[in-house]
Design a protein around this motif. Structure first.
Motif, mmCIF file in Angstrom:
data_model
loop_
_atom_site.group_PDB
_atom_site.id
_atom_site.type_symbol
_atom_site.label_atom_id
_atom_site.label_comp_id
_atom_site.label_asym_id
_atom_site.label_seq_id
_atom_site.Cartn_x
_atom_site.Cartn_y
_atom_site.Cartn_z
ATOM 1 N N ARG A 23 0.830 -1.207 0.000
ATOM 2 C CA ARG A 23 0.000 0.000 0.000
ATOM 3 C C ARG A 23 0.865 1.257 0.000
ATOM 4 O O ARG A 23 0.489 2.280 -0.577
ATOM 5 N N ALA A 24 2.042 1.159 0.615
ATOM 6 C CA ALA A 24 2.927 2.328 0.703
ATOM 7 C C ALA A 24 3.421 2.775 -0.673
ATOM 8 O O ALA A 24 3.769 3.943 -0.860
ATOM 9 N N VAL A 25 3.445 1.850 -1.661
ATOM 10 C CA VAL A 25 3.937 2.228 -2.994
ATOM 11 C C VAL A 25 2.833 2.234 -4.053
ATOM 12 O O VAL A 25 3.061 2.654 -5.187
ATOM 13 N N ALA A 26 1.629 1.751 -3.692
ATOM 14 C CA ALA A 26 0.544 1.699 -4.673
ATOM 15 C C ALA A 26 0.062 3.110 -5.001
ATOM 16 O O ALA A 26 0.123 4.007 -4.168
ATOM 17 N N ALA A 204 7.314 -4.409 -3.214
ATOM 18 C CA ALA A 204 7.108 -3.080 -3.803
ATOM 19 C C ALA A 204 7.311 -3.137 -5.317
ATOM 20 O O ALA A 204 6.506 -2.592 -6.082
ATOM 21 N N ALA A 205 8.364 -3.830 -5.746
ATOM 22 C CA ALA A 205 8.664 -3.919 -7.181
ATOM 23 C C ALA A 205 7.502 -4.558 -7.933
ATOM 24 O O ALA A 205 7.018 -4.023 -8.939
ATOM 25 N N ALA A 206 7.013 -5.690 -7.432
ATOM 26 C CA ALA A 206 5.942 -6.408 -8.132
ATOM 27 C C ALA A 206 4.634 -5.625 -8.099
ATOM 28 O O ALA A 206 3.889 -5.610 -9.083
ATOM 29 N N THR A 207 4.359 -4.952 -6.988
ATOM 30 C CA THR A 207 3.120 -4.165 -6.892
ATOM 31 C C THR A 207 3.096 -3.090 -7.973
ATOM 32 O O THR A 207 2.109 -2.963 -8.713
ATOM 33 N N GLN A 208 4.197 -2.354 -8.111
ATOM 34 C CA GLN A 208 4.223 -1.284 -9.118
ATOM 35 C C GLN A 208 4.243 -1.844 -10.544
ATOM 36 O O GLN A 208 3.624 -1.279 -11.451
ATOM 37 N N LEU A 209 4.896 -2.975 -10.749
ATOM 38 C CA LEU A 209 4.932 -3.541 -12.102
ATOM 39 C C LEU A 209 3.567 -4.083 -12.514
ATOM 40 O O LEU A 209 3.137 -3.909 -13.663
ATOM 41 N N VAL A 210 2.848 -4.691 -11.572
ATOM 42 C CA VAL A 210 1.497 -5.173 -11.900
ATOM 43 C C VAL A 210 0.582 -3.989 -12.204
ATOM 44 O O VAL A 210 -0.186 -4.023 -13.170
#
Ligand code: 5HY
Length: 245
Positions: A23-26, A204-210
Motif C-alpha cells: 500500500r505504501a507504494v501503490a 514493492a517492485a511487483a506491486t508497481q509492475l502489476v
C-alpha cells in the motif's frame, strides 16, 4: 484497480506487513487486497514447503477471479506456482523474485540476493537462470535466519541482514542488493540508507509492475502455454480444484 497480494505462507502477521508495504507504494485509486491462503505452511523454506503452498495459493487466485481482481502478486521469493497461477488468472501475475531481479538489472551492473536460510540459495539461483537474470546475478547469499525470525523483534534479524548485504557489496563486486524474502519488505529503506546503494524489495517492485501492466491493458496471453487449464476431474483432497470450463 484491484491488486491481490498473496503471501503463500499462513503467517498473518507477515501478510499484514506485506500488505502495508504494498500500500505504501501503490498509486492512488489502487486497492490492495493482501491475503494468506486458508491452508499452507507457516513459512516457506524448502521445496516441500513450496509444493504444499501452491494449492492454497491457487485457491486464492480462483477466488480473485470471482472477485474481479485485476492483477496478482505472489509474495514469496520462490515465486511458487507462478505459471499455474498465470494459467488460471486473466490478469497479470508477477512473482516478487521475478520483479525484483528485473528491476535490479536496470539500476546497476550486477546484483546480490540476500536471503534467509542457506538451503533456499539453490532455488533463488534457479529462478535467476529461469528468468535470464543469471548474467546480472553476482551471487546469492544467506543470513541463516529462519523466515519467521523476521517477525521477531528480538531476533536481531535487521542487523544480520545489513551485515550480510554489506559483505555482499564488498565480496561479490555487485552494486545492487535484492532482498530475498517477502518478510524483509519493511527493511528495504533502512538497508538502502545504511549502504547507499539501490536495494530492491520484491513486494514493492511487483506491486508497481502489476499496476503498470494493468494500466497498459497487458494481460497474460491465453493463446498457448498459459491458456486456461482444460476441465477434468481431481480426486481426494483436490476434488474442489476441478475447473468448470
Ligand atoms: C518468502 N519464504 O519470501 C520465502 C523466503 C525464502 O515464507 N516467504 C517465505 O526464504 O525462501
Amino acid at each position: 484497480m484491484r491488486i491481490k497480494i498473496i503471501n503463500p505462507n499462513t503467517t498473518q502477521r507477515m501478510t499484514d506487513k506485506i500488505g502495508a508495504c504494498a500500500r505504501a507504494v501503490a498509486r492512488p485509486g489502487t486497492e490492495i487486497v493482501a491475503v494468506s491462503p486458508a491452508m499452507g505452511p507457516a513459512s516457506i523454506e524448502s521445496h516441500y514447503d513450496e509444493a504444499l503452498a501452491v494449492p492454497g495459493l491457487l485457491q486464492e487466485i480462483a477466488a480473485g477471479e470471482r472477485q474481479g481482481i485485476d492483477g496478482y502478486v505472489i509474495a514469496c521469493f520462490g515465486d511458487p506456482g507462478l505459471l499455474a497461477a498465470r494459467e488460471l488468472a486473466a490478469g497479470p501475475v508477477l512473482g516478487i523474485a521475478e520483479a525484483a531481479m528485473h528491476l535490479a538489472s536496470m539500476v546497476g551492473s550486477s546484483f546480490s540476493v540476500v536471503t534467509t536460510l542457506g538451503r533456499t540459495i539453490g532455488q533463488a539461483r534457479h529462478l535467476a537462470q529461469a528468468y535470464g537474470m543469471d548474467r546480472f546475478c553476482a551471487n546469492v547469499r544467506a543470513c541463516e535466519l529462519p523466515v519467521l525470525a523476521l517477525e521477531d523483534p528480538r531476533s536481531g534479524a535487521r542487523e544480520r541482514i545489513v551485515a550480510e548485504c554489506r559483505r555482499a557489496l564488498e565480496e561479490d563486486g555487485s552494486d545492487v542488493i535484492v532482498l530475498g524474502c517477502a518478510g524483509m519488505a519493511d527493511l528495504c529503506e533502512h538497508v538502502a540508507d545504511v549502504l547507499g546503494v539501490p536495494v530492491i524489495d520484491g513486494v514493492a517492485a511487483a506491486t508497481q509492475l502489476v499496476e503498470s501492466l494493468v494500466n497498459l491493458r497487458l494481460r497474460t496471453s491465453k493463446r498457448g502455454e498459459l491458456a486456461r487449464p482444460l476441465p477434468k476431474a481431481y480426486t481426494g483432497a483436490l476434488q474442489g480444484f476441478a475447473l468448470d470450463r
